[in-house]
Write a protein that holds these residues in place. Structure first.
Motif, PDB file in Angstrom:
ATOM      1  N   GLU A 131       0.832  -1.199   0.000  1.00 35.41           N
ATOM      2  CA  GLU A 131       0.000   0.000   0.000  1.00 35.41           C
ATOM      3  C   GLU A 131       0.871   1.256   0.000  1.00 35.41           C
ATOM      4  OE1 GLU A 131      -3.546   2.295   2.470  1.00 35.41           O
ATOM      5  OE2 GLU A 131      -2.564   0.551   3.356  1.00 35.41           O
TER       6      GLU A 131
ATOM      7  N   ALA B 146      -7.770   1.731   0.286  1.00 33.86           N
ATOM      8  CA  ALA B 146      -6.367   1.342   0.185  1.00 33.86           C
ATOM      9  C   ALA B 146      -5.928   1.328  -1.283  1.00 33.86           C
ATOM     10  CB  ALA B 146      -6.148  -0.031   0.806  1.00 33.86           C
TER      11      ALA B 146
ATOM     12  N   THR C 152      -2.879  -0.297  -3.530  1.00 29.40           N
ATOM     13  CA  THR C 152      -1.707  -1.168  -3.633  1.00 29.40           C
ATOM     14  C   THR C 152      -0.932  -0.842  -4.909  1.00 29.40           C
ATOM     15  OG1 THR C 152      -2.813  -2.937  -2.434  1.00 29.40           O
ATOM     16  CG2 THR C 152      -0.909  -3.548  -3.757  1.00 29.40           C
TER      17      THR C 152
END
Length: 454
Positions: A190, A241, A243
């Motif tokens: 992340e 989030a 990534t």
């Protein structure tokens, strides 16, 4: 009947009572000279029988370790943890050796194995601060039987690059104040972001013959973040989030918008900022003040909306903000309220035009860099004279420029620019009886900030 040969520590006996060998401390054994392969001695310190293999003393019962694999990465300039797997690590005092000849690195670290087949080791600063990206580091282990394993190689990885790099709270932080590339070299993980667009320019005063044509404040640039527990603009919570995998990513930092430059023309919007395909919208330009003829001059839409200009008995609206990024600019409800509205901010709407000009909306605070900083404040509206409120209004917290005072000469009518790399909106120009057009102030440039844990 036993037979003794020699005396003291060099004696041995034979017959039915067994065979004796020389007895020495560990230090004495290691300091012996003239040995030959196959020579044996009893170590009185650790109470084991040792043999000389031609180069070193080993326990006769020594277990030979193997190093099957090393998982993890060694970074040039940052700590990391490696996982070692193999056999015969034993249960204590496993010595891990890091060797890189061209970088003059030869470092031992002693760890306690998790099991006979697994151990972890933190790469020490004496290694990661001295190795060069692209070079291979050779790793081996020596167990508590003092037997060394085979070796494994790991190529040193360069850390991500781009922007101004700092560290705080376990995060590595990249701050981009201009457009550039973010080169991400780590395994997928992340990456948190704060993306602020450029602020809108402040509205100008267009060569009117009246004091009341002050310009609306510029809207702040759109404000987006996914830092957990923090807020995006417009009252929205942090986004999800994100990534990121190893690659080169383009980072765009939006410039601030210019003031109005033509008759009856609003100021320019700010420019968008973006990274990873995520974009924040530039702030809306403030409306230009034109009392004669009277008309409603609405602010531009944007990440945060630009403020309206004065409107004598004619209503005018501030520009709308973008959902999840910012608030609207200040409105004018009509009537003889000859004032202008403030630019919207990421944290609040611009002040409405009423008996005084509207202040810029406040920005939003973020601690993504390790300390709390407020950004994306709206620009304040320019001052007017009709209601006796000649002073320009203040810009919102977070880089919003101040509105110019009524009757102030100069190229901006006394308005101030939005703060650089805050996305703040520019202040609107104050009213003036001069036949000269005065511009509002420019919006502030945006910023993109990224952080991740190594």
């Amino acid at each position: 009947m036993p037979v003794f040969v020699g005396a003291g520590t060099s004696s041995f006996l034979k017959d039915t009572d067994g065979v004796g060998v020389s007895q020495r401390t560990t230090t004495q054994i290691n300091n012996m000279t003239g040995m030959v392969a196959g020579q044996i001695a009893y170590d009185t310190d650790i109470k084991v029988l040792k043999y000389y293999d031609g180069s070193s003393w080993l326990k006769i019962s020594s277990l030979v370790p193997t190093l099957t694999s090393v998982t993890g990465q060694i970074y040039a300039g940052a700590s990391s943890t490696l996982t070692l797997t193999g056999t015969n690590f034993l249960n204590a005092n496993l010595v891990v050796n890091f060797l890189q000849t061209s970088d003059s690195v030869d470092v031992n670290v002693t760890v306690t194995p998790a099991s006979d087949t697994s151990a972890t080791v933190t790469v020490p600063a004496t290694v990661y601060n001295n190795v060069t990206a692209g070079n291979a580091v050779t790793i081996k282990v020596t167990n508590s039987d003092f037997v060394a394993s085979n070796t494994q190689n790991i190529t040193v990885t360069a850390l991500p690059s781009g922007g101004n790099i700092t560290t705080s709270g376990g995060y590595r932080i990249h701050t981009f104040t201009s457009s550039a590339n973010f080169v991400f070299t780590l395994s997928a993980r992340e990456v948190q972001y704060l993306i602020v667009a450029g602020g809108g320019g402040g509205g100008g005063h267009w060569s009117g013959d009246y004091y009341n044509d002050g310009g609306g404040g510029g809207g702040a640039g759109g404000y987006r973040t996914n830092v957990t527990g923090q807020s995006s603009g417009g009252g929205s919570s942090a986004e999800g989030a994100n990534t990121v995998s190893p690659n080169t990513y383009s980072v765009v930092v939006g410039a601030g918008g210019a003031s109005s430059s033509t008759a009856n023309g609003n100021a320019s919007n700010g420019n968008a900022s973006s990274v990873f395909g995520i974009s924040s919208v530039g702030g809306g330009g403030g409306a230009v003040g034109t009392y004669n003829p009277p008309q409603g001059n609405g602010g531009n839409n944007g990440g945060c909306g630009g403020g309206c200009a004065n409107a004598y008995n004619v209503g005018a609206s501030g520009g709308s903000g973008t959902s999840g990024q910012g608030y609207r600019g200040g409105n004018h409800g009509g009537g003889a309220l000859q004032t202008a509205g403030g630019g919207g901010g990421a944290g609040a709407a611009g002040g409405d035009a009423a008996q005084q000009t509207g202040a810029g909306g406040n920005g939003v605070s973020s601690n993504i860099t390790g300390s709390a900083v407020t950004r994306a404040g709206g620009g304040g509206a320019g001052g007017v004279n009709g209601n006796g409120n000649t002073a320009g209004s203040a810009g919102g917290s977070g880089g919003g420029g101040n509105g110019g005072n009524n009757g102030v000469a100069g190229s901006t009518g006394g308005a101030t620019n939005g703060g650089a790399n805050t996305g703040g909106g520019g202040g609107g120009a104050g009213g003036n009886t001069s036949a000269t057009a005065y511009l509002g102030a420019a919006g502030g440039s945006g910023v993109v900030i990224l952080r991740y844990q190594v």
